[in-house]
Design a protein around this motif. Structure first.
Motif, PDB file in Angstrom:
ATOM      1  N   LEU A  42       0.851  -1.186   0.000  1.00  0.00           N
ATOM      2  CA  LEU A  42       0.000   0.000   0.000  1.00  0.00           C
ATOM      3  C   LEU A  42       0.887   1.237   0.000  1.00  0.00           C
ATOM      4  CD1 LEU A  42      -2.587  -1.103   2.684  1.00  0.00           C
ATOM      5  CD2 LEU A  42      -2.688  -1.431   0.204  1.00  0.00           C
ATOM      6  N   GLU A  43       0.593   2.157  -0.882  1.00  0.00           N
ATOM      7  CA  GLU A  43       1.330   3.417  -0.932  1.00  0.00           C
ATOM      8  C   GLU A  43       0.445   4.513  -0.362  1.00  0.00           C
ATOM      9  OE1 GLU A  43       3.283   4.193  -4.679  1.00  0.00           O
ATOM     10  OE2 GLU A  43       3.536   2.037  -5.008  1.00  0.00           O
ATOM     11  N   LEU A  44       1.017   5.244   0.594  1.00  0.00           N
ATOM     12  CA  LEU A  44       0.329   6.344   1.253  1.00  0.00           C
ATOM     13  C   LEU A  44       1.125   7.617   1.015  1.00  0.00           C
ATOM     14  CD1 LEU A  44      -0.072   3.611   3.000  1.00  0.00           C
ATOM     15  CD2 LEU A  44      -1.004   5.136   4.685  1.00  0.00           C
ATOM     16  N   ALA A  45       0.509   8.751   1.256  1.00  0.00           N
ATOM     17  CA  ALA A  45       1.238  10.017   1.171  1.00  0.00           C
ATOM     18  C   ALA A  45       2.319  10.017   2.245  1.00  0.00           C
ATOM     19  CB  ALA A  45       0.288  11.198   1.359  1.00  0.00           C
ATOM     20  N   PRO A  46       3.531  10.463   1.902  1.00  0.00           N
ATOM     21  CA  PRO A  46       4.591  10.478   2.904  1.00  0.00           C
ATOM     22  C   PRO A  46       4.285  11.473   4.016  1.00  0.00           C
ATOM     23  CG  PRO A  46       5.320  11.527   0.881  1.00  0.00           C
ATOM     24  CD  PRO A  46       3.957  10.965   0.606  1.00  0.00           C
ATOM     25  N   GLN A  47       4.405  11.012   5.242  1.00  0.00           N
ATOM     26  CA  GLN A  47       4.146  11.858   6.403  1.00  0.00           C
ATOM     27  C   GLN A  47       4.814  11.247   7.617  1.00  0.00           C
ATOM     28  OE1 GLN A  47      -0.031  11.931   7.290  1.00  0.00           O
ATOM     29  NE2 GLN A  47      -0.115   9.774   7.772  1.00  0.00           N
ATOM     30  N   ALA A  48       4.938  12.031   8.658  1.00  0.00           N
ATOM     31  CA  ALA A  48       5.474  11.516   9.914  1.00  0.00           C
ATOM     32  C   ALA A  48       4.471  10.549  10.518  1.00  0.00           C
ATOM     33  CB  ALA A  48       5.748  12.664  10.873  1.00  0.00           C
ATOM     34  N   ILE A  49       4.972   9.457  11.039  1.00  0.00           N
ATOM     35  CA  ILE A  49       4.125   8.446  11.663  1.00  0.00           C
ATOM     36  C   ILE A  49       4.548   8.328  13.119  1.00  0.00           C
ATOM     37  CG2 ILE A  49       3.410   6.037  11.659  1.00  0.00           C
ATOM     38  CD1 ILE A  49       2.586   7.524   9.135  1.00  0.00           C
ATOM     39  N   THR A  50       3.642   8.669  14.002  1.00  0.00           N
ATOM     40  CA  THR A  50       3.947   8.556  15.431  1.00  0.00           C
ATOM     41  C   THR A  50       2.946   7.683  16.166  1.00  0.00           C
ATOM     42  OG1 THR A  50       2.731  10.599  15.889  1.00  0.00           O
ATOM     43  CG2 THR A  50       5.105  10.809  15.500  1.00  0.00           C
ATOM     44  N   ARG A  51       1.787   7.434  15.540  1.00  0.00           N
ATOM     45  CA  ARG A  51       0.748   6.622  16.169  1.00  0.00           C
ATOM     46  C   ARG A  51       0.209   5.627  15.136  1.00  0.00           C
ATOM     47  NH1 ARG A  51      -1.024  11.993  16.790  1.00  0.00           N
ATOM     48  NH2 ARG A  51      -2.525  11.461  15.188  1.00  0.00           N
ATOM     49  N   LEU A  52      -0.364   4.567  15.618  1.00  0.00           N
ATOM     50  CA  LEU A  52      -0.968   3.585  14.724  1.00  0.00           C
ATOM     51  C   LEU A  52      -2.036   4.236  13.850  1.00  0.00           C
ATOM     52  CD1 LEU A  52      -1.233   0.693  13.739  1.00  0.00           C
ATOM     53  CD2 LEU A  52      -2.758   0.243  15.669  1.00  0.00           C
ATOM     54  N   SER A  53      -2.748   5.190  14.384  1.00  0.00           N
ATOM     55  CA  SER A  53      -3.807   5.848  13.620  1.00  0.00           C
ATOM     56  C   SER A  53      -3.264   6.707  12.468  1.00  0.00           C
ATOM     57  CB  SER A  53      -4.677   6.706  14.542  1.00  0.00           C
ATOM     58  OG  SER A  53      -3.897   7.717  15.150  1.00  0.00           O
ATOM     59  N   ASP A  54      -1.946   6.909  12.412  1.00  0.00           N
ATOM     60  CA  ASP A  54      -1.327   7.672  11.313  1.00  0.00           C
ATOM     61  C   ASP A  54      -1.056   6.804  10.097  1.00  0.00           C
ATOM     62  OD1 ASP A  54      -1.194   9.978  12.905  1.00  0.00           O
ATOM     63  OD2 ASP A  54       0.828   9.490  13.618  1.00  0.00           O
ATOM     64  N   THR A  55      -1.263   5.506  10.214  1.00  0.00           N
ATOM     65  CA  THR A  55      -0.887   4.588   9.147  1.00  0.00           C
ATOM     66  C   THR A  55      -1.965   3.515   8.989  1.00  0.00           C
ATOM     67  OG1 THR A  55       0.929   3.226   8.289  1.00  0.00           O
ATOM     68  CG2 THR A  55       0.490   3.087  10.669  1.00  0.00           C
ATOM     69  N   ILE A  56      -1.678   2.507   8.199  1.00  0.00           N
ATOM     70  CA  ILE A  56      -2.594   1.394   7.968  1.00  0.00           C
ATOM     71  C   ILE A  56      -2.166   0.228   8.863  1.00  0.00           C
ATOM     72  CG2 ILE A  56      -3.511  -0.233   6.261  1.00  0.00           C
ATOM     73  CD1 ILE A  56      -4.250   2.721   5.730  1.00  0.00           C
ATOM     74  N   ASN A  57      -3.103  -0.299   9.609  1.00  0.00           N
ATOM     75  CA  ASN A  57      -2.835  -1.441  10.477  1.00  0.00           C
ATOM     76  C   ASN A  57      -2.737  -2.697   9.614  1.00  0.00           C
ATOM     77  OD1 ASN A  57      -3.041  -3.607  12.316  1.00  0.00           O
ATOM     78  ND2 ASN A  57      -4.261  -2.388  13.720  1.00  0.00           N
ATOM     79  N   TYR A  58      -1.658  -3.456   9.769  1.00  0.00           N
ATOM     80  CA  TYR A  58      -1.470  -4.687   8.988  1.00  0.00           C
ATOM     81  C   TYR A  58      -2.633  -5.641   9.164  1.00  0.00           C
ATOM     82  CZ  TYR A  58       3.338  -3.063   9.892  1.00  0.00           C
ATOM     83  OH  TYR A  58       4.456  -2.318  10.055  1.00  0.00           O
ATOM     84  N   GLU A  59      -3.168  -5.692  10.369  1.00  0.00           N
ATOM     85  CA  GLU A  59      -4.265  -6.620  10.648  1.00  0.00           C
ATOM     86  C   GLU A  59      -5.506  -6.279   9.813  1.00  0.00           C
ATOM     87  OE1 GLU A  59      -6.180  -9.877  11.794  1.00  0.00           O
ATOM     88  OE2 GLU A  59      -4.071  -9.479  12.211  1.00  0.00           O
ATOM     89  N   THR A  60      -5.705  -5.013   9.506  1.00  0.00           N
ATOM     90  CA  THR A  60      -6.832  -4.609   8.661  1.00  0.00           C
ATOM     91  C   THR A  60      -6.726  -5.243   7.278  1.00  0.00           C
ATOM     92  OG1 THR A  60      -6.966  -2.514   9.845  1.00  0.00           O
ATOM     93  CG2 THR A  60      -8.064  -2.618   7.713  1.00  0.00           C
ATOM     94  N   VAL A  61      -5.524  -5.280   6.755  1.00  0.00           N
ATOM     95  CA  VAL A  61      -5.281  -5.899   5.445  1.00  0.00           C
ATOM     96  C   VAL A  61      -5.567  -7.392   5.521  1.00  0.00           C
ATOM     97  CG1 VAL A  61      -3.546  -6.354   3.666  1.00  0.00           C
ATOM     98  CG2 VAL A  61      -3.586  -4.129   4.839  1.00  0.00           C
TER      99      VAL A  61
END
Length: 125
Positions: free
Chosen positions: A46-65
């Protein structure tokens, strides 16, 4: 231009992936494939817009996939691996943060021996 972090580096990409997810699914177009489960080996990028990631909510949870792949398998028999891959890529794109979804599925054992045929599907916004 990509956002810079506090060290002056550009964030150029954010990719989240799941590799070697093995699930059992009812899949195949031939009569002998109906009514039984077969192993699928799934890779998702999965490609997302580049951004700082500090919390799980900032990214995609693997378990969701993984849950999305399992839900497609649980929904019933799918004729083609390509259809399964397309459904999984579309499910990943339901999250607005995902810009592009690449789904590769291998179907080991479909040709016998050690070969592993399959497909790759790429969907983007």
């Amino acid at each position: 231009m990509s956002p810079q972090n506090s060290d002056g580096f550009r964030r150029e990409a954010l990719r989240v992936f799941v590799r070697d997810l093995r699930i059992e699914a009812g899949i195949g177009v031939y009569d002998h494939e109906h009514g039984r489960l077969q192993t699928l080996v799934i890779e998702v990028m999965l490609e997302l817009a580049p951004q700082a990631i500090t919390r799980l909510s900032d990214t995609i949870n693997y378990e969701t996939v993984a849950q999305a792949a399992r839900a497609i398998a649980a929904a019933g028999h799918v004729g083609l691996v390509e259809t399964f891959a397309d459904r999984l890529a579309a499910a990943c794109l339901q999250d607005e943060r995902v810009l592009r979804a690449t789904v590769r599925i291998d179907k080991p054992g479909a040709l016998g021996g050690h070969s592993s045929p399959g497909c790759e599907v790429v969907l983007s916004r």
